[in-house]
Design a protein around this motif. Structure first.
Motif, short mmCIF file in Angstrom:
data_model
loop_
_atom_site.label_atom_id
_atom_site.label_comp_id
_atom_site.label_asym_id
_atom_site.label_seq_id
_atom_site.Cartn_x
_atom_site.Cartn_y
_atom_site.Cartn_z
N VAL A 11 0.83 -1.20 0.00
CA VAL A 11 0.00 0.00 0.00
C VAL A 11 0.87 1.25 0.00
O VAL A 11 0.62 2.21 -0.73
CB VAL A 11 -0.97 -0.01 1.20
CG1 VAL A 11 -1.67 1.32 1.33
CG2 VAL A 11 -1.98 -1.12 1.04
N LEU A 12 1.95 1.23 0.79
CA LEU A 12 2.87 2.37 0.82
C LEU A 12 3.45 2.63 -0.55
O LEU A 12 3.50 3.77 -1.01
CB LEU A 12 4.04 2.07 1.77
CG LEU A 12 3.93 2.51 3.20
CD1 LEU A 12 5.28 2.35 3.87
CD2 LEU A 12 3.46 3.93 3.31
N SER A 13 3.89 1.57 -1.21
CA SER A 13 4.55 1.76 -2.49
C SER A 13 3.55 2.29 -3.51
O SER A 13 3.90 3.08 -4.38
CB SER A 13 5.17 0.46 -2.97
OG SER A 13 4.19 -0.52 -3.13
N VAL A 14 2.32 1.86 -3.38
CA VAL A 14 1.29 2.36 -4.29
C VAL A 14 1.01 3.83 -3.99
O VAL A 14 0.87 4.65 -4.88
CB VAL A 14 0.03 1.49 -4.15
CG1 VAL A 14 -1.14 2.17 -4.80
CG2 VAL A 14 0.25 0.14 -4.77
N LEU A 15 0.99 4.17 -2.71
CA LEU A 15 0.75 5.56 -2.31
C LEU A 15 1.88 6.47 -2.81
O LEU A 15 1.64 7.61 -3.19
CB LEU A 15 0.66 5.67 -0.79
CG LEU A 15 -0.63 5.19 -0.14
CD1 LEU A 15 -0.47 5.16 1.37
CD2 LEU A 15 -1.79 6.08 -0.53
N SER A 16 3.09 5.93 -2.81
CA SER A 16 4.23 6.77 -3.17
C SER A 16 4.20 7.20 -4.63
O SER A 16 4.86 8.14 -5.03
CB SER A 16 5.54 6.02 -2.89
OG SER A 16 5.68 4.97 -3.83
N GLY A 17 3.42 6.52 -5.45
CA GLY A 17 3.33 6.89 -6.85
C GLY A 17 2.58 8.19 -7.09
O GLY A 17 2.64 8.74 -8.18
N GLY A 18 1.85 8.66 -6.09
CA GLY A 18 1.19 9.94 -6.20
C GLY A 18 -0.11 9.93 -6.99
O GLY A 18 -0.66 10.98 -7.30
N GLN A 19 -0.64 8.76 -7.30
CA GLN A 19 -1.93 8.73 -8.00
C GLN A 19 -3.04 9.16 -7.06
O GLN A 19 -2.95 8.98 -5.85
CB GLN A 19 -2.23 7.32 -8.53
CG GLN A 19 -1.42 6.93 -9.73
CD GLN A 19 -0.21 6.10 -9.36
OE1 GLN A 19 0.32 6.23 -8.26
NE2 GLN A 19 0.23 5.27 -10.29
N LYS A 20 -4.09 9.74 -7.63
CA LYS A 20 -5.13 10.30 -6.78
C LYS A 20 -6.23 9.30 -6.43
O LYS A 20 -7.01 9.51 -5.51
CB LYS A 20 -5.76 11.52 -7.47
CG LYS A 20 -4.86 12.76 -7.40
CD LYS A 20 -4.74 13.25 -5.96
CE LYS A 20 -3.70 14.35 -5.86
NZ LYS A 20 -3.07 14.44 -4.55
N ILE A 21 -6.31 8.23 -7.19
CA ILE A 21 -7.31 7.22 -6.88
C ILE A 21 -6.59 5.93 -6.52
O ILE A 21 -5.69 5.49 -7.23
CB ILE A 21 -8.25 6.96 -8.06
CG1 ILE A 21 -8.87 8.26 -8.53
CG2 ILE A 21 -9.33 5.96 -7.69
CD1 ILE A 21 -9.67 8.11 -9.79
N LEU A 22 -6.98 5.36 -5.42
CA LEU A 22 -6.31 4.15 -4.95
C LEU A 22 -7.35 3.03 -4.83
O LEU A 22 -8.36 3.19 -4.15
CB LEU A 22 -5.67 4.44 -3.59
CG LEU A 22 -4.98 3.31 -2.88
CD1 LEU A 22 -3.87 2.74 -3.74
CD2 LEU A 22 -4.41 3.79 -1.57
N LEU A 23 -7.11 1.94 -5.50
CA LEU A 23 -8.01 0.80 -5.39
C LEU A 23 -7.39 -0.22 -4.45
O LEU A 23 -6.21 -0.54 -4.58
CB LEU A 23 -8.23 0.15 -6.76
CG LEU A 23 -8.59 1.07 -7.92
CD1 LEU A 23 -8.67 0.27 -9.21
CD2 LEU A 23 -9.91 1.76 -7.66
N LEU A 24 -8.16 -0.72 -3.51
CA LEU A 24 -7.65 -1.74 -2.60
C LEU A 24 -8.53 -2.96 -2.70
O LEU A 24 -9.73 -2.90 -2.46
CB LEU A 24 -7.65 -1.23 -1.15
CG LEU A 24 -6.85 0.02 -0.83
CD1 LEU A 24 -7.11 0.44 0.61
CD2 LEU A 24 -5.37 -0.24 -1.03
N ASP A 25 -7.93 -4.09 -3.09
CA ASP A 25 -8.70 -5.32 -3.21
C ASP A 25 -8.50 -6.13 -1.93
O ASP A 25 -7.43 -6.67 -1.70
CB ASP A 25 -8.20 -6.09 -4.44
CG ASP A 25 -9.18 -7.15 -4.89
OD1 ASP A 25 -10.26 -7.25 -4.26
OD2 ASP A 25 -8.89 -7.86 -5.85
#
Lengths: 512, 229
Positions: A438-452
C-alpha cells in the motif's frame, strides 16, 4: 478412548533455519477429541507453523525441531508413516488454489483413495457418496481452477471427509469468503464434528463467526506459547482486554467512524448505465504461452452488473461489499482497463470530466493505482526502500538521491518498516508485505487508490495499522480510496461511503 | 469417418515409436521423405484421431512462418556444391514440417494424464515424480492468472518491462517456490507417500492393437525411407 487427547504436543521448539530465530519456543498444547477448537493469536506468532509441526509436515518438509514430542491420538508422531499420519490428521491450508494436484474434484478424490490403496472398483461409488454428503455433487467434474474460493474449500472438505481423518486442521479457512459462504461452511464443519465425530482445529483471526459453533478458544502469545484457554465460549466477552492486548479482533472491536466531513464532495468517478458482462470479452493480449482450449459459449450475454448508476466521491474512502464472485474484483479490473464494459464511466480530475473509454491505459495509471490481494505479486524491486523510492522518483523527478531516500525513509517510518529497509520484500511477514504494498502504491502519487481486500488474512493490529495509514493519506493528500471487503465492521469503521453490490446493481447504503 | 484409434494407443509406446521415427529421420536427406512424413502425420491426425482440427489449424499458423523463414534462409545461403539453392531450401523447410508433424501427431492424440499414468505403469517412473508433474501441469491456469497479475502490477506502477521480463519472472519464481512447497504439503496431508504402494484408478495397459498399429506405422515409415532415398 475419549480420554486420549486428539493431539498432544509437549515442549515443542522449532526454527526454520539452523541458525535462525526460534519460531516456536517450548510450546505445550493439548487438543481434546470431538470438539471444535479455535486457535487465535496475532500475525507472526507462529500459528501456521505450529499447525504444520503438529501435523508432522514440519520438520519433514524443512526446518529444525529442536525438542518436543507430539502425540496424535496417543501415538508418537515419528513412529507414524505419512499414510498413518494422514489418517489421523488432515490439514487444509490458507490458499485454496494450492491444495489440489488433479484437474477435477473426481480425480482428486480418486487420488486420495489411491493413496490408501482402495480398490479401483469401489472408487466411483465412494466418491459420489462423499460428494453427496458434502453437497459437492455438481462440482465433481468441473475444472477445479474454475471454482470459486468457497467451492474450492468445500471440495477440499469433501476430500477430507472421504479420507476419514480423525482430526481436521484448518488454517484460516474463511479468509476468502463472504459472510454467507462462511455460514455455509460453518454448518458443514459443525456436522463433521457432531455427526461424524471429528475433531476440528481452526486457526482464525476473527472470533465473531465462530460464536455458537466453537467449543473452546485457545489464545497464543509470541513464539506460539499458549496464553490462555477459554473452555466456555460464553466467557468470551470477559477476555476482551486480553484480545486487544494481543491484537486480535473480537466481535464489535471496530468502532464506527464518526462522520466529521460535512461538506459535500464531488464525484470523481461516475458510473452511468454501467453494465459488465460476466464473461470477459477477449482482451487485446492473448496468451500464446500455453495453448488453452477455450470453449466459447455463445449464449445470451450474462451480466455481473447491469445498467447501474453510482458515483464514487472524491477525497473519501468508499467500500464495496458483496458476495464473493458477485463482481467486485471485476469492477476494479475494469478500472484497470482489463475488461470491456457498456455504459459510461466519467473520470473527473481537476474539474475536467473525461470519458474513461477514451483514455489509454497509460493515462489511466497516472490517475489510479491498485494494491492487489496478494502483495507478493506486486513488488518491483529487491529491497524494501527501493519499493517506495521508485514511485517517489517518478513523482518528484527534480529531487536528488538523498532527498528521495530521506523521503522514502519517512514514509517507511509511518508504517514501522524502517528497520527492514534493506530486506527483500519477500522476507517480510504477510501483514508487513501488505503495508509495504500500500505504501509503495501511495508513493506513486496517484489520486485514486483501489484496494482489493486490503485486510484479508490479517489480525486486528496490522489491519488497523494499515487502514489508519490509508485514512491519514486520504485526509492529508485528498486521495480517493475505493476498496472491496467482506468485513462489514471494517467498512463501517473506515469508509465514508458504503456500497453494496446486490442483484447486479450497486447501491449506496447509509451508514446507520 | 474419423475414428480415435490413434488416440487410444498406449502413450508410452507411442512416445517411443515417434521418438524412434524422429531419430531415423535424421539419417535421411530427402525433402520427399520429409513431406511424406508430414503427410503421414496429417493423415493419421485427420482420419485416426478425434483431435480438434480447429485447434490443430490454430497451432499450425505460427509453423507456416517458420517454414517460410527456413525456406528463405535455405534459398539464400544454401548455395553449396552438391545442392542447388532450391534443393537446400526445400530440404530445410520440409524438415521443419516433418518434425512439427510428428510432434503434433503425438501431442494432439495424447492425454497428459494417460501419458503420465502409462509412464508409471510401463516405464516404472516413480509416482512421486509423476504426480509432481501432474500437479504442476494442473497449476498452469493459476500460474497464468498470477503472471498476468504480476505484469499488470508492473504496468500500474509504470515500470517498464523489457523484452525479457526479468522483474515479473523474479516475482513468479519466488511465488513458484512457495507454491511448490505448499502443494507438496497438501499432497502429503492427503496421504500421498510417493511410493509404489498404491492403487490406480486409471491403469494403462499395453494391448496387442498397440503393437499392430505402431508396427504398421513404423513399416510405412521405413518403406518411405527406402522409396524416397
Amino acid at each position: 478412548m475419549s480420554q486420549v487427547p486428539a493431539i498432544r504436543g509437549e515442549h515443542i521448539s522449532f526454527r526454520y533455519l539452523e541458525q535462525g530465530t526460534r519460531i516456536l519456543e517450548d510450546v505445550s498444547i493439548t487438543i481434546p477429541r470431538e470438539k471444535i477448537t479455535v486457535l487465535m493469536g496475532s500475525s507472526g506468532c507462529g500459528k501456521s507453523t505450529l499447525a504444520s509441526v503438529l501435523c508432522g509436515l514440519f520438520p519433514e518438509n524443512g526446518g529444525v525441531l529442536e525438542s518436543g514430542e507430539i502425540y496424535l491420538c496417543g501415538d508418537f508422531i515419528t513412529n507414524l508413516s505419512v499414510r498413518d499420519r494422514a489418517k489421523r490428521i488432515s490439514m487444509m491450508f490458507q490458499n485454496p488454489d494450492l491444495q489440489f494436484c488433479m484437474a477435477t474434484l473426481r480425480e482428486e478424490l480418486y487420488f486420495c483413495m489411491e493413496n490408501y490403496c482402495i480398490s479401483p472398483n469401489e472408487m466411483e461409488e465412494k466418491a459420489i457418496e462423499a460428494a453427496k454428503i458434502m453437497g459437492t455433487n455438481h462440482l465433481l467434474d468441473q475444472n477445479i481452477y474454475s471454482l470459486s474460493g468457497g467451492e474450492k474449500q468445500r471440495a477440499l472438505l469433501t476430500c477430507i471427509y472421504l479420507m476419514d481423518a480423525e482430526c481436521i486442521f484448518l488454517d484460516e479457512p474463511f479468509a476468502n469468503l463472504d459472510p454467507d459462504g462462511v455460514q455455509d461452511l460453518m454448518g458443514l464443519l459443525k456436522d463433521l464434528c457432531c455427526k461424524h465425530k471429528k475433531t476440528i482445529i481452526a486457526i482464525d483471526h476473527m472470533s465473531d463467526h465462530w460464536q455458537g459453533i466453537a467449543d473452546r478458544f485457545v489464545i497464543l502469545k509470541k513464539k506460539g506459547q499458549v496464553l490462555c484457554e477459554i473452555e466456555d465460549p460464553r466467557d468470551l466477552p470477559s477476555y476482551q482486554a486480553l484480545f486487544l492486548k494481543e491484537g486480535i479482533a473480537y466481535p464489535g472491536i471496530w468502532k464506527k467512524k464518526e462522520i466529521t466531513l460535512q461538506e459535500e464532495s464531488k464525484a470523481i468517478l461516475s458510473f452511468k448505465n454501467f453494465s459488465l458482462p460476466r464473461i470477459p470479452e477477449k482482451t487485446k493480449k492473448s496468451s500464446f504461452l500455453f495453448f488453452q482450449k477455450k470453449k466459447e459459449i455463445k449464449k445470451k450475454t450474462d451480466y455481473l452488473l447491469e445498467d447501474t448508476t453510482f458515483h464514487i466521491p472524491e477525497g473519501r474512502i468508499s467500500a464495496i461489499l458483496g458476495k464473493s464472485g458477485s463482481g467486485k474484483s471485476s469492477l476494479l479490473m475494469t478500472l484497470l482497463k482489463q475488461r470491456s464494459y457498456q455504459g459510461s464511466i466519467l473520470l473527473t480530475c481537476k474539474d475536467l470530466p473525461k470519458e474513461y473509454q477514451t483514455l489509454s491505459q497509460k493515462e489511466c495509471f497516472k490517475h489510479l493505482s491498485i494494491a492487489f490481494q496478494n502483495p507478493s505479486n506486486q513488488f518491483v524491486s529487491q529491497n524494501v526502500i527501493e519499493e517506495v523510492s521508485d514511485g517517489l522518483r517518478r513523482l518528484y523527478p527534480k529531487k536528488d538521491k538523498d532527498e528521495i531516500s530521506s523521503l522514502s525513509l519517512k514514509l517507511l517510518k509511518t508504517c514501522k518498516l524502517e528497520d527492514y529497509q534493506n530486506y527483500s520484500p519477500y522476507m517480510l511477514s504477510q501483514g508487513q508485505q501488505r503495508r509495504l504494498a500500500v505504501l509503495s502504491v501511495l508513493s506513486g502519487g496517484q489520486k485514486i487508490l483501489l484496494l482489493d481486500e486490503p485486510t484479508y488474512g490479517q489480525d486486528y493490529r496490522s489491519a488497523k495499522a494499515l487502514m489508519d495509514q490509508v485514512s491519514k493519506e486520504v485526509l492529508e493528500n485528498k486521495i480517493t480510496v475505493l476498496m472491496t471487503t467482506h468485513d462489514r465492521g471494517l467498512a463501517a469503521a473506515y469508509a465514508d461511503h458504503i456500497f453494496v453490490l446486490k442483484d447486479k446493481k450497486i447501491k449506496e447504503v447509509s451508514k446507520q | 469417418m474419423r475414428n480415435g484409434l490413434f488416440d487410444s494407443i498406449n502413450p508410452s509406446m507411442k512416445f517411443f515409436v515417434i521418438l524412434l521415427a524422429s531419430i531415423l529421420l535424421i539419417f535421411t536427406s530427402s525433402w520427399k521423405m520429409n513431406l511424406f512424413v508430414f503427410a503421414l502425420s496429417l493423415f493419421l491426425l485427420i482420419f485416426f484421431s478425434k483431435a480438434s482440427l480447429l485447434a490443430f489449424i490454430k497451432s499450425f499458423l505460427p509453423v507456416i512462418l517458420m517454414v517460410v523463414a527456413s525456406f528463405y534462409s535455405g534459398y539464400i545461403n544454401g548455395n553449396q556444391a552438391e545442392h542447388s539453392p532450391i534443393d537446400s531450401a526445400l530440404l530445410l523447410s520440409s524438415r521443419v514440417l516433418a518434425y512439427i508433424g510428428l510432434g503434433f501427431l503425438f501431442s494432439f492424440t495424447t492425454n497428459k494424464k494417460a501419458l503420465i499414468m502409462s509412464l508409471i505403469d510401463q516405464c516404472h517412473l516413480s509416482p512421486k515424480f509423476a504426480y509432481g508433474i501432474l500437479a504442476a501441469v494442473n497449476l498452469i491456469p493459476t500460474l497464468q492468472r498470477e503472471w498476468t497479475e504480476v505484469n499488470l502490477a508492473y504496468r500500474v506502477r509504470r515500470k517498464k518491462v523489457g523484452i525479457l521480463p526479468f522483474g515479473p519472472l523474479f516475482n513468479s519464481l519466488v511465488n513458484g517456490i512457495r507454491w511448490s512447497e505448499n502443494v507438496a504439503m497438501a499432497m502429503e496431508s492427503k496421504g500421498f507417500e510417493g511410493d509404489r504402494n498404491r492403487t490406480y484408478f486409471l491403469k494403462i495397459y499395453v494391448k496387442p492393437m498397440d503393437f499392430l498399429f505402431l508396427g504398421i506405422f513404423l513399416g510405412i515409415f521405413l518403406l518411405g525411407m527406402i522409396i524416397f532415398k
